[in-house]
Design a protein around this motif. Sequence first.
Motif, short mmCIF file in Angstrom:
data_model
loop_
_atom_site.label_atom_id
_atom_site.label_comp_id
_atom_site.label_asym_id
_atom_site.label_seq_id
_atom_site.Cartn_x
_atom_site.Cartn_y
_atom_site.Cartn_z
N ARG A 88 0.83 -1.21 0.00
CA ARG A 88 0.00 0.00 0.00
C ARG A 88 0.87 1.26 0.00
NH1 ARG A 88 -5.15 0.65 1.18
NH2 ARG A 88 -5.27 -1.37 2.23
N SER A 89 0.54 2.16 -0.93
CA SER A 89 1.17 3.48 -1.05
C SER A 89 2.67 3.41 -1.34
CB SER A 89 0.92 4.33 0.20
OG SER A 89 -0.47 4.45 0.45
N ALA A 90 3.13 2.29 -1.89
CA ALA A 90 4.56 2.15 -2.21
C ALA A 90 4.94 2.85 -3.51
CB ALA A 90 4.93 0.67 -2.31
N ALA A 91 3.94 3.28 -4.31
CA ALA A 91 4.26 3.90 -5.60
C ALA A 91 3.30 5.03 -5.92
CB ALA A 91 4.23 2.84 -6.70
N PHE B 30 5.59 -0.15 -13.30
CA PHE B 30 6.02 -1.41 -13.92
C PHE B 30 7.41 -1.80 -13.44
CE2 PHE B 30 2.43 -1.34 -16.68
CZ PHE B 30 2.34 -2.60 -17.25
N SER B 31 8.31 -0.83 -13.43
CA SER B 31 9.69 -1.11 -13.05
C SER B 31 9.81 -1.51 -11.58
CB SER B 31 10.56 0.12 -13.33
OG SER B 31 11.87 -0.08 -12.88
N ARG B 32 9.20 -0.72 -10.70
CA ARG B 32 9.36 -0.94 -9.27
C ARG B 32 8.50 -2.09 -8.76
NH1 ARG B 32 12.05 -1.31 -4.63
NH2 ARG B 32 11.07 -0.32 -2.81
N VAL B 33 7.20 -2.06 -9.05
CA VAL B 33 6.27 -3.03 -8.45
C VAL B 33 6.30 -4.36 -9.19
CG1 VAL B 33 3.87 -3.48 -7.87
CG2 VAL B 33 4.81 -1.19 -7.54
N TYR C 97 -0.33 -14.38 -15.44
CA TYR C 97 1.10 -14.65 -15.57
C TYR C 97 1.91 -13.43 -15.16
CZ TYR C 97 -0.75 -18.27 -18.73
OH TYR C 97 -1.45 -19.30 -19.29
N PRO C 98 3.03 -13.64 -14.44
CA PRO C 98 3.91 -12.51 -14.13
C PRO C 98 4.38 -11.82 -15.41
CG PRO C 98 4.48 -14.43 -12.80
CD PRO C 98 3.48 -14.89 -13.81
N VAL C 99 4.34 -10.51 -15.40
CA VAL C 99 4.60 -9.74 -16.61
C VAL C 99 6.02 -9.94 -17.12
CG1 VAL C 99 4.72 -7.39 -17.55
CG2 VAL C 99 2.85 -8.03 -16.00
N PHE C 100 6.98 -10.05 -16.22
CA PHE C 100 8.38 -10.08 -16.64
C PHE C 100 9.04 -11.45 -16.43
CE2 PHE C 100 7.72 -5.53 -15.49
CZ PHE C 100 7.89 -5.02 -16.78
N ASP C 101 8.26 -12.51 -16.38
CA ASP C 101 8.83 -13.84 -16.21
C ASP C 101 8.12 -14.81 -17.15
OD1 ASP C 101 9.91 -16.23 -15.44
OD2 ASP C 101 9.54 -15.98 -13.29
N GLU C 102 8.66 -14.97 -18.34
CA GLU C 102 8.04 -15.83 -19.34
C GLU C 102 8.04 -17.29 -18.88
OE1 GLU C 102 6.19 -17.11 -22.82
OE2 GLU C 102 6.41 -15.10 -21.96
N ALA D 3 -4.80 -0.80 -7.98
CA ALA D 3 -3.55 -0.99 -7.24
C ALA D 3 -3.49 -0.04 -6.06
CB ALA D 3 -2.36 -0.75 -8.17
N VAL D 4 -3.52 -0.60 -4.84
CA VAL D 4 -3.42 0.25 -3.66
C VAL D 4 -1.99 0.74 -3.46
CG1 VAL D 4 -5.40 -0.79 -2.52
CG2 VAL D 4 -3.09 -1.69 -2.07
N THR D 5 -1.08 0.32 -4.32
CA THR D 5 0.26 0.91 -4.31
C THR D 5 0.21 2.40 -4.60
OG1 THR D 5 0.55 0.46 -6.68
CG2 THR D 5 1.32 -1.22 -5.13
#
Length: 443
Positions: A83-86, A95-98, A163-168, A305-307
């Motif tokens: 929560r509130s991390a971004a 995309f990069s951080r979370v 599926y995780p976005v960055f892990d094929e 996203a509660v981020t």
Amino acid sequence: MGIERHHTPRLLLRGGLVIDTAPHPVVHPHTDVLVEDGRIAAVGPGLPFDDSDTGLEVIDARAMVVLPGFVDAHRHLWQGVLRSAAVDASLDGYFSRVLGELAGRFTPADVHTGNLLGALDCLDSGITTVQDFSHVQYSPEHTAAAVEALEEAGIRAVFGYGYPVFDESARQADWVRKARTAHFPSRDARVTMALAPVGPSFMPPEAVREDWLLARELGLPVAVHVSAGPVAMRPITALREQGLLTAGTLYVHGNSLPDSELRLIAESGGAVAITPAIEASMRFGAPMAGRLHRAGITTGLGADAVTSAPGDMFSQMRAALMSSHFDGDGDGEDDGFALKAADVLRMATAEGAAALGLGEEVGSLGVGKRADLVLLRADALNLAPVAHDPIGAVVTAAHPGNVDTVLVEGRAVKRDGRLLYENLGGVLAEAHRATERLGTSAP
């Protein structure tokens, strides 16, 4: 552990200011709602009851607004511990951080804590149904943890296997099949399954086809993010060209899509979930609520996203209502997209339920529907006097602190302003530990 068991086979909500939402929102003052075996049995003024009936629990709702539980049509519950991390992050930064940095650190235990915390947060603010777009399925153990948390929380959910976005390497069809068999044997369960693939906007056509055919094989609805590009500039057209454009698909966001793509969604029987707070803060494009309403597309609201944005439906309703007055071309003229408060309340309830394929079960107060209900304190300072325009007051003035009672299938998950989860302190402690382990706590 879980929600305290305060279930009564028969429950009468007495004398409330009832707001039904189907076919359109309407107010019924001094009205009773009778619940039997988890479903709505009757709605009307002065329903007869016997004071000596020990099997009937009566709740005095005369100082309450009674309405269907809210439906969050798009949310990443696993991010509950972020929560509130971004908050100040751009879409690229998120995309990069979370999704790029933090998601890969999540253990199954972290996913369980995030999902449980997120689901309880939903219930506490009156959201009784959520579409959990869970794009953190790094292993079958991650999936089991996510589903277990949804069951434990007591919320109604559509679990979107993503599926995780960055892990094929985590894009494993056999894991999806295993999840379908192991965790979702019944389609009538409180927690059901959907497939949440990356989709045509971001994946090549051959991968998209594999995902859609997998969903067909397993009898799963599809929920998918869509935008104009970067792969398919016309993602809905791309689905049609492959013979994959089917009814019941839930498209998320779509701010950059032209009207021609929206027409295809409408003609195909698809629906759209929008998240107006996130879409504004991350600059997805012009607001969607008014465009979709004018196009006749079933539309649900979500917190996403509660981020980066609030997690309650009151905030989403306000964002949708106010942004629908946006002057898209800057000419100072009404673009014809403005909504009424009733339109937005319907998106947060009946339309959201329909968007998730649950319109026959929840989202309004029809007799026979599941008794997923929320009671708001009408005598709260920020709502009183509510009688001028109860619908407008719920949409523009209410907040989570007004939520007194929440029912899921007639079972109280919140009463007298208190969430009934047995070990809330333990969940919060786990969330703090996860935050420290993930390296997201403030210095």
